[in-house]
Design a protein around this motif. Structure first.
Motif, PDB file in Angstrom:
ATOM      1  N   SER A   1       0.813  -1.219   0.000  1.00  0.00           N
ATOM      2  CA  SER A   1       0.000   0.000   0.000  1.00  0.00           C
ATOM      3  C   SER A   1       0.846   1.268   0.000  1.00  0.00           C
ATOM      4  N   GLY A   2       2.160   1.117   0.162  1.00  0.00           N
ATOM      5  CA  GLY A   2       3.038   2.269   0.169  1.00  0.00           C
ATOM      6  C   GLY A   2       3.106   2.993   1.501  1.00  0.00           C
ATOM      7  N   VAL A   3       2.634   2.361   2.564  1.00  0.00           N
ATOM      8  CA  VAL A   3       2.643   3.007   3.875  1.00  0.00           C
ATOM      9  C   VAL A   3       4.067   3.252   4.353  1.00  0.00           C
ATOM     10  N   HIS A   4       4.977   2.347   4.013  1.00  0.00           N
ATOM     11  CA  HIS A   4       6.362   2.547   4.444  1.00  0.00           C
ATOM     12  C   HIS A   4       6.955   3.830   3.860  1.00  0.00           C
ATOM     13  N   GLU A   5       6.568   4.143   2.627  1.00  0.00           N
ATOM     14  CA  GLU A   5       7.060   5.364   2.001  1.00  0.00           C
ATOM     15  C   GLU A   5       6.447   6.603   2.645  1.00  0.00           C
ATOM     16  N   ILE A   6       5.158   6.527   2.974  1.00  0.00           N
ATOM     17  CA  ILE A   6       4.500   7.628   3.683  1.00  0.00           C
ATOM     18  C   ILE A   6       5.212   7.888   5.001  1.00  0.00           C
ATOM     19  N   ALA A   7       5.583   6.809   5.688  1.00  0.00           N
ATOM     20  CA  ALA A   7       6.191   6.906   7.014  1.00  0.00           C
ATOM     21  C   ALA A   7       7.690   7.171   6.979  1.00  0.00           C
ATOM     22  N   GLY A   8       8.285   7.183   5.799  1.00  0.00           N
ATOM     23  CA  GLY A   8       9.724   7.391   5.692  1.00  0.00           C
ATOM     24  C   GLY A   8      10.521   6.202   6.187  1.00  0.00           C
ATOM     25  N   LEU A   9       9.963   5.006   6.001  1.00  0.00           N
ATOM     26  CA  LEU A   9      10.618   3.774   6.428  1.00  0.00           C
ATOM     27  C   LEU A   9      10.929   2.912   5.216  1.00  0.00           C
ATOM     28  N   THR A  10      11.891   2.037   5.349  1.00  0.00           N
ATOM     29  CA  THR A  10      12.180   1.094   4.273  1.00  0.00           C
ATOM     30  C   THR A  10      11.288  -0.132   4.416  1.00  0.00           C
ATOM     31  N   ALA A  11      11.103  -0.829   3.320  1.00  0.00           N
ATOM     32  CA  ALA A  11      10.353  -2.081   3.374  1.00  0.00           C
ATOM     33  C   ALA A  11      11.044  -3.064   4.298  1.00  0.00           C
ATOM     34  N   ALA A  12      12.377  -3.043   4.288  1.00  0.00           N
ATOM     35  CA  ALA A  12      13.143  -3.947   5.151  1.00  0.00           C
ATOM     36  C   ALA A  12      12.877  -3.671   6.621  1.00  0.00           C
ATOM     37  N   ALA A  13      12.717  -2.401   6.975  1.00  0.00           N
ATOM     38  CA  ALA A  13      12.452  -2.045   8.375  1.00  0.00           C
ATOM     39  C   ALA A  13      11.096  -2.568   8.826  1.00  0.00           C
ATOM     40  N   ILE A  14      10.105  -2.480   7.947  1.00  0.00           N
ATOM     41  CA  ILE A  14       8.773  -2.994   8.276  1.00  0.00           C
ATOM     42  C   ILE A  14       8.834  -4.503   8.468  1.00  0.00           C
ATOM     43  N   ARG A  15       9.484  -5.184   7.540  1.00  0.00           N
ATOM     44  CA  ARG A  15       9.579  -6.644   7.628  1.00  0.00           C
ATOM     45  C   ARG A  15      10.365  -7.077   8.864  1.00  0.00           C
ATOM     46  N   SER A  16      11.442  -6.372   9.161  1.00  0.00           N
ATOM     47  CA  SER A  16      12.269  -6.722  10.311  1.00  0.00           C
ATOM     48  C   SER A  16      11.485  -6.581  11.612  1.00  0.00           C
ATOM     49  N   PHE A  17      10.726  -5.497  11.733  1.00  0.00           N
ATOM     50  CA  PHE A  17       9.929  -5.309  12.952  1.00  0.00           C
ATOM     51  C   PHE A  17       8.899  -6.428  13.084  1.00  0.00           C
ATOM     52  N   ALA A  18       8.214  -6.749  11.998  1.00  0.00           N
ATOM     53  CA  ALA A  18       7.185  -7.795  12.039  1.00  0.00           C
ATOM     54  C   ALA A  18       7.783  -9.145  12.415  1.00  0.00           C
ATOM     55  N   GLU A  19       8.939  -9.457  11.858  1.00  0.00           N
ATOM     56  CA  GLU A  19       9.593 -10.726  12.160  1.00  0.00           C
ATOM     57  C   GLU A  19       9.993 -10.798  13.637  1.00  0.00           C
ATOM     58  N   ALA A  20      10.568  -9.709  14.142  1.00  0.00           N
ATOM     59  CA  ALA A  20      10.991  -9.686  15.537  1.00  0.00           C
ATOM     60  C   ALA A  20       9.795  -9.760  16.472  1.00  0.00           C
ATOM     61  N   ALA A  21       8.726  -9.047  16.133  1.00  0.00           N
ATOM     62  CA  ALA A  21       7.526  -9.059  16.970  1.00  0.00           C
ATOM     63  C   ALA A  21       6.866 -10.430  16.955  1.00  0.00           C
ATOM     64  N   GLU A  22       6.840 -11.066  15.796  1.00  0.00           N
ATOM     65  CA  GLU A  22       6.262 -12.417  15.692  1.00  0.00           C
ATOM     66  C   GLU A  22       7.049 -13.392  16.539  1.00  0.00           C
TER      67      GLU A  22
END
Length: 225
Positions: A27-48
């Motif tokens: 959805s491009g939310v990472h770009e809106i937030a000024g984050l990389t796709a890798a940062a989003i994936r890394s957080f999700a993996e760590a949280a999981e």
């Protein structure tokens, strides 16, 4: 205080955190937030790995991704979401003083509830009741994230308010508007072309609506929470 209304509606939980991360990226939310796709994936993996997911919602801090940018990403019946025309100040609706957000770009919201049982309550009535239950009302951006991840959570006659977000007027008093997310009927200034579209709007804090519950959560936490 109104009576609590029982409901048999089953509210779907968000998908696994990894799937939520991909949805944000698509959805491009990472770009809106000024984050990389890798940062989003890394957080999700760590949280999981740390929490097991437990039906949590992956949210982006509202300072990074405001409601005005998120609302058009929603979809219902093939129609994109929108903010009502008389809510140009939507991004000025900030968390209540009683709500502490994790000081991180990404965080988890757990124990989601759409609040159907409080349908036909006013926001002024619902807020203290939620506090008494040790529950926290959702922010507008969190509600948008929930619908983005799980569109089926928004149903006709079963939509919800997000009274954790309020606008402060000069002097610190609260504006009497309270934000909500529902499905447009395509009437008035919405326009017929927006019938069935997800709609970010507002209701008066003292008014009741039979088709609006009060979305809430158990807690918010970052990876260190």
């Amino acid at each position: 205080m109104p009576e609590t209304t029982a409901t048999s509606t089953v509210v779907p939980v968000p998908p696994a955190l990894g799937a939520q991360a991909e949805r944000l990226i698509e959805s491009g939310v990472h770009e809106i937030a000024g984050l990389t796709a890798a940062a989003i994936r890394s957080f999700a993996e760590a949280a999981e790995a740390r929490t097991g997911g437990d039906g949590a919602l992956l949210a982006v801090h509202p300072d990074r991704a405001p409601a005005s940018a998120l609302a058009p990403l929603l979809s219902h019946a093939g129609k994109p979401g929108f903010v009502v025309t008389d809510m140009t100040d939507v991004d000025l609706f900030t968390p209540l003083d009683t709500i502490a957000l994790p000081d991180t770009p990404l965080y988890l919201v757990t124990g989601l509830d759409r609040g159907d049982r409080m349908a036909d309550w006013s926001p002024n009535e619902a807020l203290p009741a939620l506090a008494a239950e040790a529950r926290t009302p959702l922010l507008l951006t969190e509600g948008i994230h929930w619908v983005l991840q799980q569109p089926a959570v928004l149903e006709r006659n079963h939509c919800f308010m997000t009274i954790g977000s309020r606008l402060r007027k000069t002097g610190g008093t609260l504006d009497s508007r309270t934000p909500a997310i529902w499905i447009s009927n395509g009437t008035g200034r919405d326009g017929r072309e927006r019938r069935d579209a997800p709609k970010v709007g507002w209701c008066w804090a003292g008014n009741r609506h039979t088709w609006l519950g009060f979305a809430s959560a158990q807690e918010r936490r970052g990876l260190d929470g």
